[in-house]
Design an enzyme around this catalytic site. Structure first.
Site, PDB file in Angstrom:
ATOM      1  N   LEU A  22       0.828  -1.201   0.000  1.00 45.50           N
ATOM      2  CA  LEU A  22       0.000   0.000   0.000  1.00 45.50           C
ATOM      3  C   LEU A  22       0.865   1.256   0.000  1.00 45.50           C
ATOM      4  O   LEU A  22       2.077   1.198   0.186  1.00 45.50           O
ATOM      5  CB  LEU A  22      -0.939  -0.020   1.205  1.00 45.50           C
ATOM      6  CG  LEU A  22      -1.945  -1.181   1.171  1.00 45.50           C
ATOM      7  CD1 LEU A  22      -2.549  -1.439   2.534  1.00 45.50           C
ATOM      8  CD2 LEU A  22      -3.031  -0.906   0.146  1.00 45.50           C
ATOM      9  N   THR A  51       6.288   0.449   1.285  1.00 43.90           N
ATOM     10  CA  THR A  51       7.384   1.282   1.768  1.00 43.90           C
ATOM     11  C   THR A  51       6.810   2.160   2.873  1.00 43.90           C
ATOM     12  O   THR A  51       6.116   3.146   2.611  1.00 43.90           O
ATOM     13  CB  THR A  51       7.963   2.150   0.639  1.00 43.90           C
ATOM     14  OG1 THR A  51       8.410   1.302  -0.418  1.00 43.90           O
ATOM     15  CG2 THR A  51       9.148   2.973   1.145  1.00 43.90           C
ATOM     16  N   LYS A 126      15.219  -0.460   2.036  1.00 51.40           N
ATOM     17  CA  LYS A 126      14.375   0.115   0.998  1.00 51.40           C
ATOM     18  C   LYS A 126      14.441   1.638   1.008  1.00 51.40           C
ATOM     19  O   LYS A 126      14.544   2.278  -0.045  1.00 51.40           O
ATOM     20  CB  LYS A 126      12.931  -0.358   1.208  1.00 51.40           C
ATOM     21  CG  LYS A 126      11.889   0.358   0.353  1.00 51.40           C
ATOM     22  CD  LYS A 126      12.084   0.152  -1.127  1.00 51.40           C
ATOM     23  CE  LYS A 126      10.913   0.716  -1.907  1.00 51.40           C
ATOM     24  NZ  LYS A 126      11.124   0.654  -3.358  1.00 51.40           N
ATOM     25  N   LYS A 194       7.324  11.430   0.080  1.00 51.48           N
ATOM     26  CA  LYS A 194       6.910  10.630   1.232  1.00 51.48           C
ATOM     27  C   LYS A 194       8.033   9.730   1.709  1.00 51.48           C
ATOM     28  O   LYS A 194       8.307   9.621   2.911  1.00 51.48           O
ATOM     29  CB  LYS A 194       5.669   9.814   0.846  1.00 51.48           C
ATOM     30  CG  LYS A 194       5.107   8.918   1.948  1.00 51.48           C
ATOM     31  CD  LYS A 194       5.644   7.488   1.916  1.00 51.48           C
ATOM     32  CE  LYS A 194       5.213   6.726   0.674  1.00 51.48           C
ATOM     33  NZ  LYS A 194       5.681   5.289   0.741  1.00 51.48           N
TER      34      LYS A 194
END
Length: 254
Positions: A22, A51, A126, A194
């Site tokens: 998501l 993430t 990540k 983000k």
């Protein structure tokens, strides 16, 4: 042919393995932490590929442990093209046995799988990769602005960069986009912003200064403010060109 359940809980009910991927912490909290987990039976496994922040990931780990669920953090590296071609890389962390149990499922949609630790290491890995990807866009943007202000052909610069020591798979598959000046998103600028926020928060938690990341994050803020948040994050090139007094970047600037 798969059915489409009405809720995340309905999707997870009775499943031995549940995958989630998501957009952000808020979406994951609503769909999984406050939804799917309640329907999962002890012994089932959550493979979480979003993430998200290491903090929320740790919260999900605690919730899974309380319910007797396995939990594998499995964010992926690769853009839309890699996903469509089945060439994503899975960065997994969690108990080694859980990883081994779900590895065949990971292999079904990815070309490479790496187990990087037993805890939340995959989340940090990540974020570190996405930091480097975003910084690459800013690096190329400023280099192109310098060259064009100095009289270099943009097309020649792209040719040279693509064959130089700084070339990379990322640079290689972004060259066509830069030549066209078409920033249809493989990964949106707002999503990169983000991820930079998540990386900066994670860095603050462990006292790791990230001055370059902080500065480039403000560039993504500028892109969003001027209405380019849904464009590919490599539209940073347009931002740098604008700051340098150059026009729109595309074939006519070659």
């Amino acid at each position: 042919g798969a059915p489409r359940p009405a809720t995340p809980a309905a999707a997870a009910a009775g499943a031995g393995v549940v995958f989630s991927m998501l957009a952000d912490d808020a979406a994951l909290r609503a769909a999984v932490l406050e939804g799917a987990l309640a329907a999962m039976q002890p012994g089932a496994v959550l493979v979480e590929a979003s993430t998200i922040s290491p903090a929320l990931s740790a919260e999900i780990a605690a919730a899974c442990a309380a319910r007797g669920l396995g939990y594998l953090r499995a964010p992926v590296s690769g853009s839309v093209g890699f996903a469509e071609a089945g060439k994503l890389t899975v960065l997994a962390s969690g108990p080694a046995q859980v990883y081994a149990d779900v590895l065949p499922l990971l292999q079904a949609f990815s070309a490479r799988q790496v187990h990087v630790g037993e805890g939340c290491e995959a989340r940090v890995m990540k974020l570190a990769l996405n930091m480097m990807v975003g910084l690459t866009a800013a690096m190329m943007a400023e280099a192109l602005a310098l060259g064009q202000r100095s009289g270099l052909s943009r097309e020649v610069m792209l040719d040279v960069i693509g064959a130089s020591a700084v070339a990379s798979p990322l640079v290689g598959y972004k060259l066509a986009m830069l030549r066209r000046g078409d920033y249809a998103p493989a990964f949106e600028a707002r999503m990169m912003a983000k991820d930079f926020d998540l990386a900066l928060a994670a860095a603050h938690a462990v006292a790791a200064p990230l001055p370059l990341t902080a500065q480039v994050r403000e560039g993504f803020a500028a892109l969003i403010a001027r209405g380019d948040g849904d464009a590919d994050f490599f539209k940073y090139v347009e931002l740098a060109a604008s700051l340098a007094g150059l026009g729109k970047q595309g074939p006519e600037q070659a």
